[in-house]
Design an enzyme around this catalytic site. Structure first.
Site, PDB file in Angstrom:
ATOM      1  N   ASP A  76       0.872  -1.183   0.000  1.00 36.34           N
ATOM      2  CA  ASP A  76       0.000   0.000   0.000  1.00 36.34           C
ATOM      3  C   ASP A  76       0.905   1.228   0.000  1.00 36.34           C
ATOM      4  O   ASP A  76       1.908   1.266   0.737  1.00 36.34           O
ATOM      5  CB  ASP A  76      -0.906   0.005   1.235  1.00 36.34           C
ATOM      6  CG  ASP A  76      -2.091   0.958   1.081  1.00 36.34           C
ATOM      7  OD1 ASP A  76      -1.860   2.130   0.718  1.00 36.34           O
ATOM      8  OD2 ASP A  76      -3.235   0.535   1.332  1.00 36.34           O
ATOM      9  N   ASP A  77       0.563   2.215  -0.811  1.00 32.96           N
ATOM     10  CA  ASP A  77       1.421   3.403  -0.877  1.00 32.96           C
ATOM     11  C   ASP A  77       1.183   4.362   0.274  1.00 32.96           C
ATOM     12  O   ASP A  77       1.959   5.311   0.461  1.00 32.96           O
ATOM     13  CB  ASP A  77       1.222   4.131  -2.211  1.00 32.96           C
ATOM     14  CG  ASP A  77      -0.205   4.617  -2.388  1.00 32.96           C
ATOM     15  OD1 ASP A  77      -1.134   3.892  -1.985  1.00 32.96           O
ATOM     16  OD2 ASP A  77      -0.402   5.708  -2.941  1.00 32.96           O
TER      17      ASP A  77
ATOM     18  N   ASP B 267       9.510 -70.916  -5.028  1.00 34.03           N
ATOM     19  CA  ASP B 267      10.577 -70.549  -5.952  1.00 34.03           C
ATOM     20  C   ASP B 267      10.418 -71.334  -7.247  1.00 34.03           C
ATOM     21  O   ASP B 267      10.270 -72.574  -7.221  1.00 34.03           O
ATOM     22  CB  ASP B 267      11.942 -70.840  -5.321  1.00 34.03           C
ATOM     23  CG  ASP B 267      13.078 -70.248  -6.139  1.00 34.03           C
ATOM     24  OD1 ASP B 267      13.405 -69.070  -5.905  1.00 34.03           O
ATOM     25  OD2 ASP B 267      13.619 -70.971  -7.008  1.00 34.03           O
TER      26      ASP B 267
ATOM     27  N   ASN C  40      15.045 -67.911 -18.862  1.00 36.36           N
ATOM     28  CA  ASN C  40      15.583 -66.620 -19.284  1.00 36.36           C
ATOM     29  C   ASN C  40      16.694 -66.787 -20.328  1.00 36.36           C
ATOM     30  O   ASN C  40      16.740 -66.058 -21.331  1.00 36.36           O
ATOM     31  CB  ASN C  40      16.125 -65.857 -18.080  1.00 36.36           C
ATOM     32  CG  ASN C  40      15.041 -65.072 -17.349  1.00 36.36           C
ATOM     33  OD1 ASN C  40      14.034 -64.695 -17.940  1.00 36.36           O
ATOM     34  ND2 ASN C  40      15.248 -64.846 -16.066  1.00 36.36           N
TER      35      ASN C  40
ATOM     36  N   ASP D  44       9.570 -62.876 -18.014  1.00 33.20           N
ATOM     37  CA  ASP D  44       8.589 -61.954 -17.441  1.00 33.20           C
ATOM     38  C   ASP D  44       7.167 -62.488 -17.617  1.00 33.20           C
ATOM     39  O   ASP D  44       6.336 -62.394 -16.706  1.00 33.20           O
ATOM     40  CB  ASP D  44       8.698 -60.575 -18.087  1.00 33.20           C
ATOM     41  CG  ASP D  44       9.949 -59.824 -17.661  1.00 33.20           C
ATOM     42  OD1 ASP D  44      10.610 -60.282 -16.697  1.00 33.20           O
ATOM     43  OD2 ASP D  44      10.268 -58.793 -18.278  1.00 33.20           O
TER      44      ASP D  44
ATOM     45  N   GLU E  17      12.564 -64.797  -8.840  1.00 34.94           N
ATOM     46  CA  GLU E  17      11.506 -65.768  -9.085  1.00 34.94           C
ATOM     47  C   GLU E  17      10.948 -66.344  -7.790  1.00 34.94           C
ATOM     48  O   GLU E  17      10.333 -67.405  -7.774  1.00 34.94           O
ATOM     49  CB  GLU E  17      12.034 -66.906  -9.967  1.00 34.94           C
ATOM     50  CG  GLU E  17      13.120 -67.754  -9.343  1.00 34.94           C
ATOM     51  CD  GLU E  17      14.534 -67.223  -9.588  1.00 34.94           C
ATOM     52  OE1 GLU E  17      15.481 -68.020  -9.557  1.00 34.94           O
ATOM     53  OE2 GLU E  17      14.672 -65.999  -9.816  1.00 34.94           O
TER      54      GLU E  17
END
Length: 459
Positions: free
Chosen positions: A9-10, A329, A337, A346, A372
């Site tokens: 504010d001025d 497992d 793989n 996968d 796994e």
């Protein structure tokens, strides 16, 4: 930590008066007399909120607000503008520049403080959500809002339906959003399973303010509507009631004498804020889900499973119940793989996870422990039932070859180590039980694989 508010504010007297009022509400204050000074202080000090006079000697308040909103360093700071000139056009200009609120003088102190609390609370909530989102490394919230944005759904809640229809007819000419007209009972009765509006525009009943406040409290407390934006259309002189409404969770207050263009602008701002909040909430939920889920199989991961197993063990001992713990497992998974590729591996893991899910009861825990290896915990189960469950799972995996993407089939088997936990068994904790199941799994492997072996303590 005390919030800081920048007063712009001025007129020095005005700044001093506001400083005293804000200090009595336990806010720290910074001061600026010009727009340029305000921008510099905001960039350096990053206040929690800016209280900005519209008429400044060097630039218009709307221009200051626009500069702040276009600067990444200051764009998230809420700006409340104050003016002595009751000019609807300038008020709309300020809102378009990014102001969260524009007050005409004289300002009701209780309403001003309630609005500041509301804006700072909303800013803190959004900042906290962004921090969690960033920490979880989920990018959904950062996606640019480009392309087609469907119209929003705004519900007008008006006690006199005629007034609601008149308001709706005015607003549909200013926005592409969809409007529905409902009463208080219908608003409270909305279900999370049905269509819920993005924004409620509640027309306050000046003769019964307690009804409006009760509706607001209900909307904020119910799961179906607590995340909706709520705007109240209130008389300008309803200072104390409006202040209470803000503290109860209203997102915005709109003067009931406001032009349709201003109402539409405020509704649009709340619609945008609500959509940002939805994206943030969903991305945080996704981050939490990813933090406890194996991304390949969709089963829980080891990080999630271990605390759940600890809790299961504690509950079983407290209730005098037994539970089964199995380590599973896949046999010769490395060969799959190496010979067929990791994509085939996968695919096998995903299919095995699906078959495991199909053989679980509600309340059973299944997780991928790594590679796994999987773990299953089944509460309230005898040794005989556990062995039968393990054999069923083993047969389920063995009986059906896994179909690969290229049309080939691969035969898969697994070995299972079974251990029993809970009362009155002597195992001191879940770590020992996992070791017992792991030793049983190793014996299953050394005895030829594709079999269930029971830990010696359980037998």
């Amino acid at each position: 930590m005390t919030e800081r508010i920048l007063i712009v504010d001025d007129i020095a007297t005005n700044r001093i008066v506001l400083k005293v009022k804000l200090a009595s509400a336990f806010y720290d204050t910074l001061q600026a007399a010009t727009g340029a000074e305000a921008i510099a202080i905001a960039r350096q000090a990053r206040p929690d909120l800016i209280l900005l006079e519209v008429e400044l000697p060097d630039m218009d308040g709307a221009e200051v607000c626009a500069k702040l909103k276009n600067d990444p360093a200051t764009r998230d700071i809420p700006v409340v503008m104050v003016t002595g000139r009751q000019d609807h056009a300038r008020r709309i200009e300020a809102l378009r520049a990014g102001a969260a609120e524009v007050f005409w003088k004289p300002v009701d102190d209780s309403l001003l403080l309630a609005r500041l609390r509301s804006l700072i609370r909303a800013r803190d909530s959004e900042a906290q959500g962004q921090f969690i989102d960033t920490a979880s490394s989920v990018s959904a919230f950062d996606e640019a809002a480009t392309g087609y944005t469907p119209p929003g759904h705004i519900a007008i809640v008006a006690p006199p339906r005629a007034a609601g229809r008149s308001l709706r007819d005015e607003l549909v000419r200013t926005t592409a959003d969809r409007f529905t007209l409902i009463d208080n009972t219908a608003a409270i009765g909305l279900s999370a399973n049905g269509p819920v509006p993005d924004v409620f525009l509640v027309v306050a009943d000046p003769g019964r303010p307690e009804t409006t406040l009760r509706l607001l409290s209900d909307l904020r407390s119910r799961p179906a509507t607590r995340h909706c934006a709520i705007c109240l259309l209130v008389p300008r002189l309803a200072g104390s009631v409006a202040a209470i409404a803000l503290d109860l969770g209203a997102d915005d207050l709109i003067d009931d004498a406001a032009a349709p263009a201003e109402i539409a602008l405020r509704l649009s701002a709340q619609m945008s804020r609500k959509r940002r909040a939805d994206r943030l909430r969903h991305s945080v939920a996704d981050g939490l889900r990813l933090a406890m889920t194996d991304p390949l199989t969709g089963l829980h991961n080891r990080r999630y499973a271990l605390p759940k197993l600890e809790a299961l063990d504690k509950a079983a001992r407290a209730n005098g119940r037994c539970y089964a713990l199995m380590l599973l497992d896949l046999d010769r998974f490395k060969t799959i793989n190496d010979s067929l590729g990791h994509a085939a591996g996968d695919a096998v893991l995903v299919e095995v996870a699906e078959r495991l899910r199909a053989n679980l009861r509600p309340g059973d825990i299944a997780a991928r422990f790594g590679g796994e290896e999987f773990v299953i915990a089944a509460p309230d189960m005898s040794l005989a039932s556990a062995r039968a469950m393990a054999e069923r799972i083993r047969h389920t995996i063995e009986e059906g070859p896994v179909l690969l993407a290229d049309g080939r089939h691969v035969r898969v088997t697994l070995s299972i180590g079974l251990a029993m936990g809970g009362a009155p068994l002597p195992a001191p904790g879940i770590g020992d039980l996992i070791e017992a199941a792991d030793r049983a799994l190793l014996r299953a492997k050394t005895r030829g694989r594709n079999q269930v072996t029971i830990g010696r303590d359980a037998a």
